[in-house]
Design a protein around this motif. Sequence first.
Motif, PDB file in Angstrom:
ATOM      1  N   LYS A 139       0.841  -1.206   0.000  1.00 49.30           N
ATOM      2  CA  LYS A 139       0.000   0.000   0.000  1.00 49.30           C
ATOM      3  C   LYS A 139       0.875   1.255   0.000  1.00 49.30           C
ATOM      4  CE  LYS A 139      -2.843  -1.147   3.450  1.00 49.30           C
ATOM      5  NZ  LYS A 139      -3.979  -1.011   4.412  1.00 49.30           N
ATOM      6  N   ALA A 140       1.992   1.201   0.718  1.00 50.01           N
ATOM      7  CA  ALA A 140       2.909   2.336   0.722  1.00 50.01           C
ATOM      8  C   ALA A 140       3.573   2.523  -0.634  1.00 50.01           C
ATOM      9  CB  ALA A 140       3.970   2.140   1.808  1.00 50.01           C
ATOM     10  N   GLU A 141       3.759   1.433  -1.371  1.00 51.62           N
ATOM     11  CA  GLU A 141       4.422   1.501  -2.670  1.00 51.62           C
ATOM     12  C   GLU A 141       3.478   1.917  -3.797  1.00 51.62           C
ATOM     13  OE1 GLU A 141       7.535   0.989  -3.837  1.00 51.62           O
ATOM     14  OE2 GLU A 141       8.385   0.744  -1.836  1.00 51.62           O
ATOM     15  N   VAL A 142       2.297   1.304  -3.853  1.00 54.13           N
ATOM     16  CA  VAL A 142       1.427   1.475  -5.022  1.00 54.13           C
ATOM     17  C   VAL A 142       0.022   1.957  -4.670  1.00 54.13           C
ATOM     18  CG1 VAL A 142       2.687  -0.261  -6.343  1.00 54.13           C
ATOM     19  CG2 VAL A 142       0.716  -0.970  -4.972  1.00 54.13           C
ATOM     20  N   GLY A 143      -0.261   2.174  -3.380  1.00 47.15           N
ATOM     21  CA  GLY A 143      -1.574   2.625  -2.981  1.00 47.15           C
ATOM     22  C   GLY A 143      -2.481   1.454  -2.614  1.00 47.15           C
ATOM     23  N   PRO A 144      -3.573   1.742  -1.903  1.00 49.93           N
ATOM     24  CA  PRO A 144      -4.452   0.671  -1.426  1.00 49.93           C
ATOM     25  C   PRO A 144      -5.202  -0.067  -2.525  1.00 49.93           C
ATOM     26  CG  PRO A 144      -5.390   2.824  -0.919  1.00 49.93           C
ATOM     27  CD  PRO A 144      -3.999   3.070  -1.416  1.00 49.93           C
ATOM     28  N   ARG A 145      -5.464   0.609  -3.632  1.00 51.53           N
ATOM     29  CA  ARG A 145      -6.180  -0.020  -4.754  1.00 51.53           C
ATOM     30  C   ARG A 145      -5.406   0.286  -6.039  1.00 51.53           C
ATOM     31  NH1 ARG A 145     -11.418  -1.388  -3.063  1.00 51.53           N
ATOM     32  NH2 ARG A 145     -12.284  -1.338  -5.164  1.00 51.53           N
ATOM     33  N   PRO A 146      -4.332  -0.444  -6.293  1.00 50.87           N
ATOM     34  CA  PRO A 146      -3.424  -0.098  -7.386  1.00 50.87           C
ATOM     35  C   PRO A 146      -4.048  -0.319  -8.758  1.00 50.87           C
ATOM     36  CG  PRO A 146      -2.842  -2.214  -6.451  1.00 50.87           C
ATOM     37  CD  PRO A 146      -3.910  -1.647  -5.573  1.00 50.87           C
ATOM     38  N   PRO A 147      -3.612   0.435  -9.753  1.00 54.74           N
ATOM     39  CA  PRO A 147      -4.056   0.171 -11.129  1.00 54.74           C
ATOM     40  C   PRO A 147      -3.706  -1.264 -11.520  1.00 54.74           C
ATOM     41  CG  PRO A 147      -2.860   2.255 -10.988  1.00 54.74           C
ATOM     42  CD  PRO A 147      -2.681   1.570  -9.666  1.00 54.74           C
ATOM     43  N   GLY A 148      -4.657  -1.943 -12.113  1.00 51.18           N
ATOM     44  CA  GLY A 148      -4.424  -3.350 -12.440  1.00 51.18           C
ATOM     45  C   GLY A 148      -4.783  -4.293 -11.327  1.00 51.18           C
ATOM     46  N   GLY A 149      -5.145  -3.746 -10.121  1.00 51.33           N
ATOM     47  CA  GLY A 149      -5.579  -4.563  -9.004  1.00 51.33           C
ATOM     48  C   GLY A 149      -4.434  -5.284  -8.318  1.00 51.33           C
ATOM     49  N   VAL A 150      -4.799  -6.085  -7.352  1.00 52.99           N
ATOM     50  CA  VAL A 150      -3.849  -6.936  -6.638  1.00 52.99           C
ATOM     51  C   VAL A 150      -3.865  -8.305  -7.311  1.00 52.99           C
ATOM     52  CG1 VAL A 150      -3.341  -8.061  -4.441  1.00 52.99           C
ATOM     53  CG2 VAL A 150      -4.158  -5.693  -4.474  1.00 52.99           C
ATOM     54  N   ARG A 151      -2.735  -8.699  -7.851  1.00 49.65           N
ATOM     55  CA  ARG A 151      -2.640  -9.930  -8.624  1.00 49.65           C
ATOM     56  C   ARG A 151      -1.916 -10.990  -7.792  1.00 49.65           C
ATOM     57  NH1 ARG A 151      -3.726  -9.154 -13.883  1.00 49.65           N
ATOM     58  NH2 ARG A 151      -2.408 -10.892 -14.551  1.00 49.65           N
ATOM     59  N   VAL A 152      -2.604 -12.106  -7.543  1.00 48.38           N
ATOM     60  CA  VAL A 152      -2.095 -13.135  -6.644  1.00 48.38           C
ATOM     61  C   VAL A 152      -2.145 -14.490  -7.332  1.00 48.38           C
ATOM     62  CG1 VAL A 152      -2.249 -14.158  -4.351  1.00 48.38           C
ATOM     63  CG2 VAL A 152      -3.080 -11.822  -4.727  1.00 48.38           C
TER      64      VAL A 152
ATOM     65  N   GLN B  10      -5.273 -14.674  -9.752  1.00 45.98           N
ATOM     66  CA  GLN B  10      -6.505 -14.029  -9.294  1.00 45.98           C
ATOM     67  C   GLN B  10      -6.264 -12.524  -9.156  1.00 45.98           C
ATOM     68  OE1 GLN B  10      -7.810 -14.952  -5.298  1.00 45.98           O
ATOM     69  NE2 GLN B  10      -9.948 -14.632  -5.811  1.00 45.98           N
ATOM     70  N   VAL B  11      -7.250 -11.724  -9.507  1.00 52.48           N
ATOM     71  CA  VAL B  11      -7.147 -10.268  -9.401  1.00 52.48           C
ATOM     72  C   VAL B  11      -8.203  -9.777  -8.421  1.00 52.48           C
ATOM     73  CG1 VAL B  11      -7.179  -8.077 -10.629  1.00 52.48           C
ATOM     74  CG2 VAL B  11      -6.334 -10.136 -11.780  1.00 52.48           C
ATOM     75  N   LEU B  12      -7.776  -9.006  -7.414  1.00 53.71           N
ATOM     76  CA  LEU B  12      -8.661  -8.432  -6.408  1.00 53.71           C
ATOM     77  C   LEU B  12      -8.561  -6.909  -6.472  1.00 53.71           C
ATOM     78  CD1 LEU B  12      -7.702 -10.860  -3.524  1.00 53.71           C
ATOM     79  CD2 LEU B  12      -9.849 -10.863  -4.787  1.00 53.71           C
ATOM     80  N   PRO B  13      -9.600  -6.193  -6.027  1.00 49.24           N
ATOM     81  CA  PRO B  13      -9.589  -4.730  -6.174  1.00 49.24           C
ATOM     82  C   PRO B  13      -8.494  -4.026  -5.380  1.00 49.24           C
ATOM     83  CG  PRO B  13     -11.814  -5.543  -5.753  1.00 49.24           C
ATOM     84  CD  PRO B  13     -10.889  -6.688  -5.513  1.00 49.24           C
ATOM     85  N   GLY B  14      -8.248  -4.470  -4.155  1.00 50.20           N
ATOM     86  CA  GLY B  14      -7.300  -3.745  -3.313  1.00 50.20           C
ATOM     87  C   GLY B  14      -6.630  -4.654  -2.307  1.00 50.20           C
ATOM     88  N   TRP B  15      -5.632  -4.107  -1.611  1.00 47.20           N
ATOM     89  CA  TRP B  15      -4.851  -4.892  -0.662  1.00 47.20           C
ATOM     90  C   TRP B  15      -5.662  -5.303   0.555  1.00 47.20           C
ATOM     91  CZ3 TRP B  15      -0.717  -7.232  -2.150  1.00 47.20           C
ATOM     92  CH2 TRP B  15       0.008  -6.718  -3.223  1.00 47.20           C
ATOM     93  N   ASP B  16      -6.532  -4.446   1.034  1.00 49.57           N
ATOM     94  CA  ASP B  16      -7.347  -4.818   2.189  1.00 49.57           C
ATOM     95  C   ASP B  16      -8.331  -5.936   1.833  1.00 49.57           C
ATOM     96  OD1 ASP B  16      -6.061  -2.985   3.828  1.00 49.57           O
ATOM     97  OD2 ASP B  16      -7.530  -1.404   3.477  1.00 49.57           O
ATOM     98  N   ASP B  17      -8.817  -5.931   0.589  1.00 52.41           N
ATOM     99  CA  ASP B  17      -9.682  -7.029   0.138  1.00 52.41           C
ATOM    100  C   ASP B  17      -8.928  -8.350   0.193  1.00 52.41           C
ATOM    101  OD1 ASP B  17     -12.052  -5.419  -0.958  1.00 52.41           O
ATOM    102  OD2 ASP B  17     -10.366  -4.546  -2.039  1.00 52.41           O
ATOM    103  N   TRP B  18      -7.671  -8.311  -0.235  1.00 49.51           N
ATOM    104  CA  TRP B  18      -6.881  -9.531  -0.252  1.00 49.51           C
ATOM    105  C   TRP B  18      -6.622 -10.052   1.161  1.00 49.51           C
ATOM    106  CZ3 TRP B  18      -1.505 -10.373   1.007  1.00 49.51           C
ATOM    107  CH2 TRP B  18      -1.072 -11.659   0.679  1.00 49.51           C
ATOM    108  N   VAL B  19      -6.285  -9.162   2.081  1.00 50.64           N
ATOM    109  CA  VAL B  19      -6.038  -9.583   3.464  1.00 50.64           C
ATOM    110  C   VAL B  19      -7.294 -10.220   4.054  1.00 50.64           C
ATOM    111  CG1 VAL B  19      -5.507  -8.775   5.797  1.00 50.64           C
ATOM    112  CG2 VAL B  19      -4.228  -7.872   3.844  1.00 50.64           C
ATOM    113  N   ARG B  20      -8.438  -9.602   3.823  1.00 47.14           N
ATOM    114  CA  ARG B  20      -9.695 -10.161   4.336  1.00 47.14           C
ATOM    115  C   ARG B  20      -9.967 -11.534   3.743  1.00 47.14           C
ATOM    116  NH1 ARG B  20     -13.044  -6.890   2.048  1.00 47.14           N
ATOM    117  NH2 ARG B  20     -13.433  -8.380   0.367  1.00 47.14           N
TER     118      ARG B  20
END
Length: 406
Positions: A332-345, A356-366
């Motif tokens: 989140k400090a590097e690319v923001g909480p909801r980075p362009p292209g989403g969170v790719r895992v 898998q692509v998720l909207p943001g980092w907090d979504d992924w943690v949850r």
Amino acid sequence: MRAMMMGMAALAALTAAQPANADTVSDWWEFSSRIAPYMAPGGTPEQGRALTRASLAMFEAVNAIDRRYESYLGFPAGDPAASQDAAAATAAYTVMLHHFPAQKTALDDSYAIAMSAIAEGPAREAGRLIGEQAARAAIAAGGIDPALQATPYRPRTTPGVWVSTQLPQIETYMVTYRPWVLTSADAVRPPPPPALTSERWARDYEEVRLLGGRTSAARTPHQTLMARYRQAFDLTPSLRLAADAPGRTPVQNARMFALYQMAFDDAVLAMADAKAHYDFWRPITAIRNGADDGNDATAPDAGWTPLLGTPNFAEYPCGHCVVAAAHAEVMKAEVGPRPPGGVRVGSLAVPMSAVQVLPGWDDWVRDVSDSRIYGGVHFRFSNEAGEQIGRDTARRVLERVMRPLP
């Protein structure tokens, strides 16, 4: 934070710096992460810090040439005309060869490929020397603290009564590493799990009993898939997406990987400490013995089996949740909480599956936390405690080290 990371270096260093490929750092981090798993089985405690040391060495080497951040190791500034590619490749190669001499052929071949792409001359040689010096400094940092004694695990039992003879997978030495940033392993230790007689215990017990059983009718097919998919997650796609963004420099990427690894190490150190301290039972043990916990609201199920195999170590706090939250805070400090292209895992547990692509980092943690309940291996309160450890640890790392220079 992002604005600070993009701060200008001194004009002289900026104009004299040798052009470099930002991918060199990313390539060697990814290559090193593939070498590092060879520590199991039969690996040494020092190998557990190999990937972080390689990342730190690359940061110190490149930052010595393109001086934008505080040095973690007190590493001096170097020749601003030195090759950053040569420095980064040499730093990672030297650290990994030190820790994994059995992989010498693979490492030598990869290093030869990397160096052959850099024009021979004073810049390459200067970069190589800086990389070697940074590697030696990193190898000397962050190891086992000889002042701390690892206490062997002793299974709890009544004399004469059988107990499983399989020792926990978390080694006792894991709480004796020197932290990178935390003051001690127990610096972010969570409060105790809820009392077995409490309403919270009964609620979280029932949640995992219903959703986490092997034959659960309450769990959806997608939830079952996610429990399996997230057993071993892989954030490499997101890290590469961040590192390959237009305008990124080698030193920015080296810093990102070093912070990412240091937050991981310290968070895992805190997790291992808390697990050993509380030694809390897993759902399979609790649910099969629900009649003995002193809570009338917990329905026992003597034949209950979780969807996933239960890891062979204490339950509280959730380790997956610790790591997910720590990495999310760094990213989140590097690319923001909801980075362009989403969170790719990706998934190492289901390696042939799609990313898998998720909207943001907090979504992924949850979602990681939820998946551990669907798998039947953790309680909700343990997930929340793990997330807090990860967040607190990563924030301390971000606040205290490798800060942008004025």
